[in-house]
Design a protein around this motif. Structure first.
Motif, PDB file in Angstrom:
ATOM      1  N   ASN A 191       0.853  -1.202   0.000  1.00  0.00           N
ATOM      2  CA  ASN A 191       0.000   0.000   0.000  1.00  0.00           C
ATOM      3  C   ASN A 191       0.887   1.250   0.000  1.00  0.00           C
ATOM      4  O   ASN A 191       2.114   1.148   0.133  1.00  0.00           O
ATOM      5  CB  ASN A 191      -0.948   0.000   1.224  1.00  0.00           C
ATOM      6  CG  ASN A 191      -0.182  -0.079   2.532  1.00  0.00           C
ATOM      7  OD1 ASN A 191       0.510   0.853   2.911  1.00  0.00           O
ATOM      8  ND2 ASN A 191      -0.273  -1.215   3.208  1.00  0.00           N
ATOM      9  N   GLY A 192       0.254   2.399  -0.115  1.00  0.00           N
ATOM     10  CA  GLY A 192       0.996   3.653  -0.211  1.00  0.00           C
ATOM     11  C   GLY A 192       1.635   4.083   1.102  1.00  0.00           C
ATOM     12  O   GLY A 192       2.725   4.663   1.106  1.00  0.00           O
ATOM     13  N   LEU A 193       0.942   3.830   2.220  1.00  0.00           N
ATOM     14  CA  LEU A 193       1.544   4.195   3.507  1.00  0.00           C
ATOM     15  C   LEU A 193       2.833   3.409   3.726  1.00  0.00           C
ATOM     16  O   LEU A 193       3.853   3.971   4.149  1.00  0.00           O
ATOM     17  CB  LEU A 193       0.546   3.946   4.650  1.00  0.00           C
ATOM     18  CG  LEU A 193       1.056   4.194   6.063  1.00  0.00           C
ATOM     19  CD1 LEU A 193       1.607   5.608   6.245  1.00  0.00           C
ATOM     20  CD2 LEU A 193      -0.031   3.935   7.103  1.00  0.00           C
TER      21      LEU A 193
ATOM     22  N   LEU B 160       5.723   4.928   1.837  1.00  0.00           N
ATOM     23  CA  LEU B 160       6.336   6.075   2.531  1.00  0.00           C
ATOM     24  C   LEU B 160       7.209   5.608   3.702  1.00  0.00           C
ATOM     25  O   LEU B 160       8.324   6.104   3.903  1.00  0.00           O
ATOM     26  CB  LEU B 160       5.242   7.021   3.039  1.00  0.00           C
ATOM     27  CG  LEU B 160       4.408   7.727   1.957  1.00  0.00           C
ATOM     28  CD1 LEU B 160       3.129   8.309   2.554  1.00  0.00           C
ATOM     29  CD2 LEU B 160       5.231   8.832   1.291  1.00  0.00           C
TER      30      LEU B 160
ATOM     31  N   PHE C 289      -3.068  14.567   3.091  1.00  0.00           N
ATOM     32  CA  PHE C 289      -3.699  13.415   3.728  1.00  0.00           C
ATOM     33  C   PHE C 289      -2.777  12.955   4.852  1.00  0.00           C
ATOM     34  O   PHE C 289      -1.547  12.957   4.706  1.00  0.00           O
ATOM     35  CB  PHE C 289      -3.899  12.291   2.709  1.00  0.00           C
ATOM     36  CG  PHE C 289      -4.556  11.073   3.295  1.00  0.00           C
ATOM     37  CD1 PHE C 289      -5.744  11.190   3.999  1.00  0.00           C
ATOM     38  CD2 PHE C 289      -3.985   9.824   3.156  1.00  0.00           C
ATOM     39  CE1 PHE C 289      -6.354  10.066   4.555  1.00  0.00           C
ATOM     40  CE2 PHE C 289      -4.588   8.698   3.711  1.00  0.00           C
ATOM     41  CZ  PHE C 289      -5.773   8.829   4.409  1.00  0.00           C
TER      42      PHE C 289
ATOM     43  N   ALA D  11      -1.671  10.336   5.973  1.00  0.00           N
ATOM     44  CA  ALA D  11      -0.705   9.242   5.791  1.00  0.00           C
ATOM     45  C   ALA D  11       0.726   9.772   5.645  1.00  0.00           C
ATOM     46  O   ALA D  11       1.681   9.112   6.071  1.00  0.00           O
ATOM     47  CB  ALA D  11      -1.072   8.396   4.579  1.00  0.00           C
TER      48      ALA D  11
ATOM     49  N   VAL E  39       4.256  16.567  -1.247  1.00  0.00           N
ATOM     50  CA  VAL E  39       3.122  15.754  -1.714  1.00  0.00           C
ATOM     51  C   VAL E  39       2.565  16.425  -2.971  1.00  0.00           C
ATOM     52  O   VAL E  39       2.379  17.642  -2.980  1.00  0.00           O
ATOM     53  CB  VAL E  39       2.014  15.692  -0.640  1.00  0.00           C
ATOM     54  CG1 VAL E  39       0.838  14.843  -1.121  1.00  0.00           C
ATOM     55  CG2 VAL E  39       2.569  15.135   0.667  1.00  0.00           C
TER      56      VAL E  39
ATOM     57  N   ASP F 236       5.657  12.118  -2.042  1.00  0.00           N
ATOM     58  CA  ASP F 236       4.405  11.383  -1.866  1.00  0.00           C
ATOM     59  C   ASP F 236       3.581  11.625  -3.134  1.00  0.00           C
ATOM     60  O   ASP F 236       2.974  12.689  -3.311  1.00  0.00           O
ATOM     61  CB  ASP F 236       3.674  11.875  -0.614  1.00  0.00           C
ATOM     62  CG  ASP F 236       2.366  11.119  -0.373  1.00  0.00           C
ATOM     63  OD1 ASP F 236       1.849  10.494  -1.323  1.00  0.00           O
ATOM     64  OD2 ASP F 236       1.852  11.177   0.764  1.00  0.00           O
TER      65      ASP F 236
ATOM     66  N   ALA G  42       1.074   9.688  -4.208  1.00  0.00           N
ATOM     67  CA  ALA G  42      -0.118   8.834  -4.133  1.00  0.00           C
ATOM     68  C   ALA G  42      -1.280   9.345  -4.991  1.00  0.00           C
ATOM     69  O   ALA G  42      -2.167   8.581  -5.346  1.00  0.00           O
ATOM     70  CB  ALA G  42      -0.578   8.713  -2.680  1.00  0.00           C
ATOM     71  N   GLN G  43      -1.257  10.649  -5.315  1.00  0.00           N
ATOM     72  CA  GLN G  43      -2.394  11.218  -6.059  1.00  0.00           C
ATOM     73  C   GLN G  43      -1.992  11.712  -7.449  1.00  0.00           C
ATOM     74  O   GLN G  43      -2.755  12.445  -8.075  1.00  0.00           O
ATOM     75  CB  GLN G  43      -3.005  12.373  -5.248  1.00  0.00           C
ATOM     76  CG  GLN G  43      -3.439  11.937  -3.849  1.00  0.00           C
ATOM     77  CD  GLN G  43      -4.235  13.000  -3.093  1.00  0.00           C
ATOM     78  OE1 GLN G  43      -4.420  14.103  -3.569  1.00  0.00           O
ATOM     79  NE2 GLN G  43      -4.695  12.644  -1.910  1.00  0.00           N
TER      80      GLN G  43
ATOM     81  N   SER H 230       0.598   5.134  -4.175  1.00  0.00           N
ATOM     82  CA  SER H 230      -0.516   4.316  -3.703  1.00  0.00           C
ATOM     83  C   SER H 230      -1.338   3.905  -4.917  1.00  0.00           C
ATOM     84  O   SER H 230      -1.552   4.716  -5.818  1.00  0.00           O
ATOM     85  CB  SER H 230      -1.403   5.121  -2.747  1.00  0.00           C
ATOM     86  OG  SER H 230      -2.655   4.463  -2.574  1.00  0.00           O
TER      87      SER H 230
ATOM     88  N   LYS I 168      -7.546   5.716  -6.667  1.00  0.00           N
ATOM     89  CA  LYS I 168      -6.472   6.526  -7.263  1.00  0.00           C
ATOM     90  C   LYS I 168      -6.562   6.495  -8.787  1.00  0.00           C
ATOM     91  O   LYS I 168      -7.234   5.633  -9.369  1.00  0.00           O
ATOM     92  CB  LYS I 168      -5.100   6.000  -6.826  1.00  0.00           C
ATOM     93  CG  LYS I 168      -4.882   5.972  -5.319  1.00  0.00           C
ATOM     94  CD  LYS I 168      -5.061   7.312  -4.683  1.00  0.00           C
ATOM     95  CE  LYS I 168      -4.586   7.289  -3.231  1.00  0.00           C
ATOM     96  NZ  LYS I 168      -5.190   8.335  -2.414  1.00  0.00           N
TER      97      LYS I 168
ATOM     98  N   TYR J 151      -9.080  17.633   3.006  1.00  0.00           N
ATOM     99  CA  TYR J 151      -9.525  16.761   4.072  1.00  0.00           C
ATOM    100  C   TYR J 151     -10.154  17.640   5.133  1.00  0.00           C
ATOM    101  O   TYR J 151      -9.695  18.773   5.316  1.00  0.00           O
ATOM    102  CB  TYR J 151      -8.343  15.942   4.631  1.00  0.00           C
ATOM    103  CG  TYR J 151      -7.788  15.073   3.498  1.00  0.00           C
ATOM    104  CD1 TYR J 151      -8.297  13.815   3.251  1.00  0.00           C
ATOM    105  CD2 TYR J 151      -6.810  15.583   2.657  1.00  0.00           C
ATOM    106  CE1 TYR J 151      -7.823  13.040   2.194  1.00  0.00           C
ATOM    107  CE2 TYR J 151      -6.344  14.819   1.594  1.00  0.00           C
ATOM    108  CZ  TYR J 151      -6.857  13.550   1.355  1.00  0.00           C
ATOM    109  OH  TYR J 151      -6.405  12.818   0.293  1.00  0.00           O
TER     110      TYR J 151
HETATM  111  C1  LIG Z   1      -1.351  11.825  -0.301  1.00  0.00           C
HETATM  112  C2  LIG Z   1      -1.481  10.402   0.131  1.00  0.00           C
HETATM  113  N1  LIG Z   1      -0.462   9.801   0.775  1.00  0.00           N
HETATM  114  C3  LIG Z   1      -0.525   8.526   1.164  1.00  0.00           C
HETATM  115  C4  LIG Z   1      -1.640   7.759   0.944  1.00  0.00           C
HETATM  116  C5  LIG Z   1      -1.674   6.374   1.487  1.00  0.00           C
HETATM  117  O1  LIG Z   1      -1.886   5.399   0.528  1.00  0.00           O
HETATM  118  P1  LIG Z   1      -2.607   4.006   0.931  1.00  0.00           P
HETATM  119  O2  LIG Z   1      -4.046   4.310   1.167  1.00  0.00           O
HETATM  120  O3  LIG Z   1      -2.382   3.149  -0.261  1.00  0.00           O
HETATM  121  O4  LIG Z   1      -1.910   3.489   2.141  1.00  0.00           O
HETATM  122  C6  LIG Z   1      -2.720   8.316   0.251  1.00  0.00           C
HETATM  123  C7  LIG Z   1      -3.958   7.555  -0.102  1.00  0.00           C
HETATM  124  O5  LIG Z   1      -4.684   6.990   0.532  1.00  0.00           O
HETATM  125  C8  LIG Z   1      -2.659   9.681  -0.153  1.00  0.00           C
HETATM  126  O6  LIG Z   1      -3.678  10.265  -0.776  1.00  0.00           O
END
Ligand SMILES: Cc1ncc(COP(=O)(O)O)c(C=O)c1O
Length: 363
Positions: free
Chosen positions: A58-60, A63, A85, A87, A130, A156, A158-159, A180, A185, A309
């Motif tokens: 996963n994305g977290l 990181l 976000f 995370a 990010v 980051d 992820a987006q 992510s 996504k 958010y």
């Molecule tokens: C900016 C950002 N960072 C990190 C994440 C974490 O990714 P994941 O949900 O795959 O753990 C997300 C998405 O959920 C995100 O939008």
């Protein structure tokens, strides 16, 4: 009814391809790492213009493992955006380091490079920009600052699948780029999935080792690693979706420009796109001081919206121990109170956008 995002519609558009890919994995008898994951890693690295990609759970985790690969840990500080976000911050906390927030450029919503220098200390190990909402962050001044101070840049992303900064795809500007593939996504799996990309073979190798119990060789463990492997079923799905990503990004871009034109005369604050940015339009985020009323009106008309958010990370209970007052980061607090994400996605039609525009105009 216009849903915020219709993941079922994305699946239906390419169902035969997805079903075939999943069946291929089922028939292969190979269910952990293996050829499907390796093929996706190669294809994703190439798409991103990076030397290496490592598939993760996963994305977290992407990181967290990026930070661990760079030896960031207790006692260290990492610069993070105040508006992101959570995370991004959680990854820093997970390795025992301290997130040091920096406020955004109010026009782009991304970390303001001009404010970073003042937040550096002799404990700063990395900067984590990010590319929020699919808009690339202004990387050049951040990379220059990082090189000058001998610290790492972990993006980051992820987006921001497919977004470009100064003409070059996001994927290898910084030391490590974290992805992510959460289902919503721009490149989304059918469950959790993530990856890192990098041009640094040593960092790729370290993340590869960390994701697999800290082991390069079976039953030989160099460090206390984790299990964060990309699932081959998800890798197969991602390989299919990657072949559609550019087309789907084009559709997002067309809808975004329809929104930008159609909303130009409203009192909403619209996304600002610097001339060096080619966004992936993951989200189309407007700002309004009367956000709640607008959201309620759209909802009553059957139009789904979300808030990315609603609570700034420094105001979350999870970060109470940082001791940051709500007003310590006024821009993050203000954005949390004003942002609203209108529906956007490759399976949405221009007529749908017209419907949203009509409802916003009547608001
Ligand atoms: C900016 C950002 N960072 C990190 C994440 C974490 O990714 P994941 O949900 O795959 O753990 C997300 C998405 O959920 C995100 O939008």
């Amino acid at each position: 009814m216009i849903p915020f995002l219709d993941l079922g519609a994305a699946y239906r558009e390419i169902k035969p391809e997805i079903d075939t890919a999943i069946q291929r994995v089922l028939d292969s008898g190979w269910y952990i790492l293996g050829p499907e994951v390796e093929a996706f890693e190669a294809e994703w690295a190439e798409y991103c213009g990076a030397g290496h990609a490592v598939g993760l759970a996963n994305g977290l985790d992407a990181l967290i493992l990026a930070l661990r690969a760079l030896d960031v840990g207790p006692g260290d500080e990492v610069i993070v955006p105040s508006h992101t976000f959570i995370a991004t911050w959680l990854a820093v906390s997970a390795v025992g380091a301290r997130p040091v927030p920096v406020e955004p450029d109010p026009a782009t919503h991304n970390i303001d490079p001009a404010r970073i220098a003042a937040a550096l200390s002799d404990r700063t190990k990395a900067i984590m920009p990010v590319h929020l909402y699919g808009q690339p962050a202004d990387l050049d001044p951040i990379l220059t600052l990082a090189r000058t101070h001998g610290i790492a840049v972990i993006e980051d992303a992820a987006q921001s699948h497919g977004a470009r900064y100064k003409g070059r795809r996001i994927g290898a500007h910084g030391d490590i780029v974290c992805w992510s593939f959460y289902p919503g996504k721009n490149l989304g799996a059918l469950g959790d999935a993530g990856a890192i990309t990098t041009n640094n073979p040593d960092l790729a190798d370290r993340v590869r080792m960390l994701r697999n119990y800290g082991s390069r060789e079976k039953y030989v463990n160099e460090v206390p690693g984790v299990n964060s492997r990309l699932d081959p079923v998800q890798a197969a799905v991602l390989r299919v979706k990657l072949t559609h990503l550019d087309d789907w990004t084009e559709r997002r871009r067309a809808l975004a420009s329809q929104y930008l034109t159609g909303l130009a005369d409203t009192d909403l604050i619209l996304p600002h796109v610097p001339d060096w940015a080619d966004p992936a339009w993951h989200l189309f985020v407007v700002r309004s001081a009367a956000r709640e009323a607008l959201q309620a009106r759209l909802s009553a008309a059957g139009i789904g919206t979300l808030i990315h958010y609603p609570i700034a990370p420094h105001m979350q209970a999870a970060y109470a121990d940082l001791g940051l007052a709500a007003d310590a980061l006024p821009l993050a607090r203000q954005l949390a109170g004003e942002v609203l994400s209108l529906p956007i996605g490759p399976q949405m039609s221009p007529d749908d956008v017209q419907t949203v525009l009509r409802q916003v105009a009547d608001a």
